[in-house]
Design a protein around this motif. Structure first.
Motif, short mmCIF file in Angstrom:
data_model
loop_
_atom_site.label_atom_id
_atom_site.label_comp_id
_atom_site.label_asym_id
_atom_site.label_seq_id
_atom_site.Cartn_x
_atom_site.Cartn_y
_atom_site.Cartn_z
N UNK A 1 0.91 -1.23 0.12
CA UNK A 1 -0.07 -0.01 0.02
C UNK A 1 0.81 1.25 0.00
N UNK A 2 0.67 2.22 -1.07
CA UNK A 2 1.60 3.19 -1.09
C UNK A 2 1.34 4.20 0.04
N UNK A 3 2.38 4.75 0.74
CA UNK A 3 2.47 5.75 1.69
C UNK A 3 3.25 6.96 1.15
N UNK A 4 3.94 6.84 -0.08
CA UNK A 4 4.26 7.97 -0.85
C UNK A 4 4.60 7.50 -2.21
N UNK A 5 5.24 8.23 -3.07
CA UNK A 5 5.07 7.73 -4.64
C UNK A 5 6.14 6.70 -4.67
N UNK A 6 7.11 6.48 -3.76
CA UNK A 6 8.15 5.57 -3.76
C UNK A 6 8.16 4.49 -2.61
N UNK B 1 8.67 -1.13 2.12
CA UNK B 1 9.50 -1.13 0.84
C UNK B 1 9.55 0.22 0.08
N UNK B 2 10.78 0.75 -0.10
CA UNK B 2 10.98 1.94 -0.67
C UNK B 2 11.79 1.70 -1.80
N UNK B 3 11.19 2.17 -3.29
CA UNK B 3 11.97 1.96 -4.46
C UNK B 3 12.78 3.05 -4.69
N UNK C 1 13.63 5.54 -13.66
CA UNK C 1 14.08 4.11 -13.70
C UNK C 1 14.29 3.29 -12.40
N UNK C 2 13.28 2.29 -11.91
CA UNK C 2 13.58 1.41 -10.53
C UNK C 2 14.70 0.47 -10.80
N UNK C 3 15.68 0.82 -9.98
CA UNK C 3 16.87 -0.09 -9.96
C UNK C 3 17.16 -1.02 -8.77
N UNK C 4 16.50 -0.45 -7.58
CA UNK C 4 16.85 -1.13 -6.41
C UNK C 4 15.43 -1.25 -5.46
N UNK C 5 15.36 -1.73 -4.36
CA UNK C 5 14.50 -1.40 -3.25
C UNK C 5 15.21 -1.47 -1.89
#
Length: 129
Positions: free
Chosen positions: A84-89, A101-103, A110-114
């Motif tokens: 569930x999102x609590x911010x954009x990332x 989990x923070x992307x 581009x997403x490369x890690x979390x």
């Protein structure tokens, strides 16, 4: 409270419990108001297979998958957690554990890690290409 911690381990646990309270409040707010809306195309960018960034770190690899307007953490054995999102990332795992989990994104989005945060620590996982 932190000043009363006996050692660094206890201090970390106190910080963790404070984060859990904050994450729980943000999760409740998002579930009630859906104030953070992330489109399907953006959610698709988070999807992929993630492995421990540090070799031999005891983390189970998992996939981030999409189902409609939601994403899930999916393990090879079939177990899933809704995110569930609590911010954009940043997302809270919807199981009342306080885990997040923070992307991590490049400058072009581009997403490369979390970053996985849980009671035992903070771990970086890399998106497999």
């Amino acid at each position: 409270l932190l000043a009363k911690a006996k050692d660094e381990g206890e201090k970390y646990l106190f910080k963790w419990y404070l984060n859990c309270i904050e994450n729980s409040a943000l999760l409740t707010k998002q579930l009630q108001t859906e104030s953070i809306k992330i489109g399907k195309d953006t959610l698709f960018n988070y999807c992929g297979y993630y492995i421990a960034a540090i070799p031999n770190e005891r983390l189970m690899p998992f996939a981030i998958i999409q189902n409609g307007n939601k994403i899930f953490r999916h393990f090879d054995d079939g177990y899933e957690d809704a995110l569930v999102p609590i911010s954009r990332s940043k997302f809270v795992i919807d199981d009342n554990s306080g885990r997040t989990i923070e992307f991590v994104m490049s400058e072009n989005g581009e997403i490369f890690d979390l970053i996985l945060s849980n009671k035992n620590g903070i771990y970086r996982m890399t998106k497999k290409k």
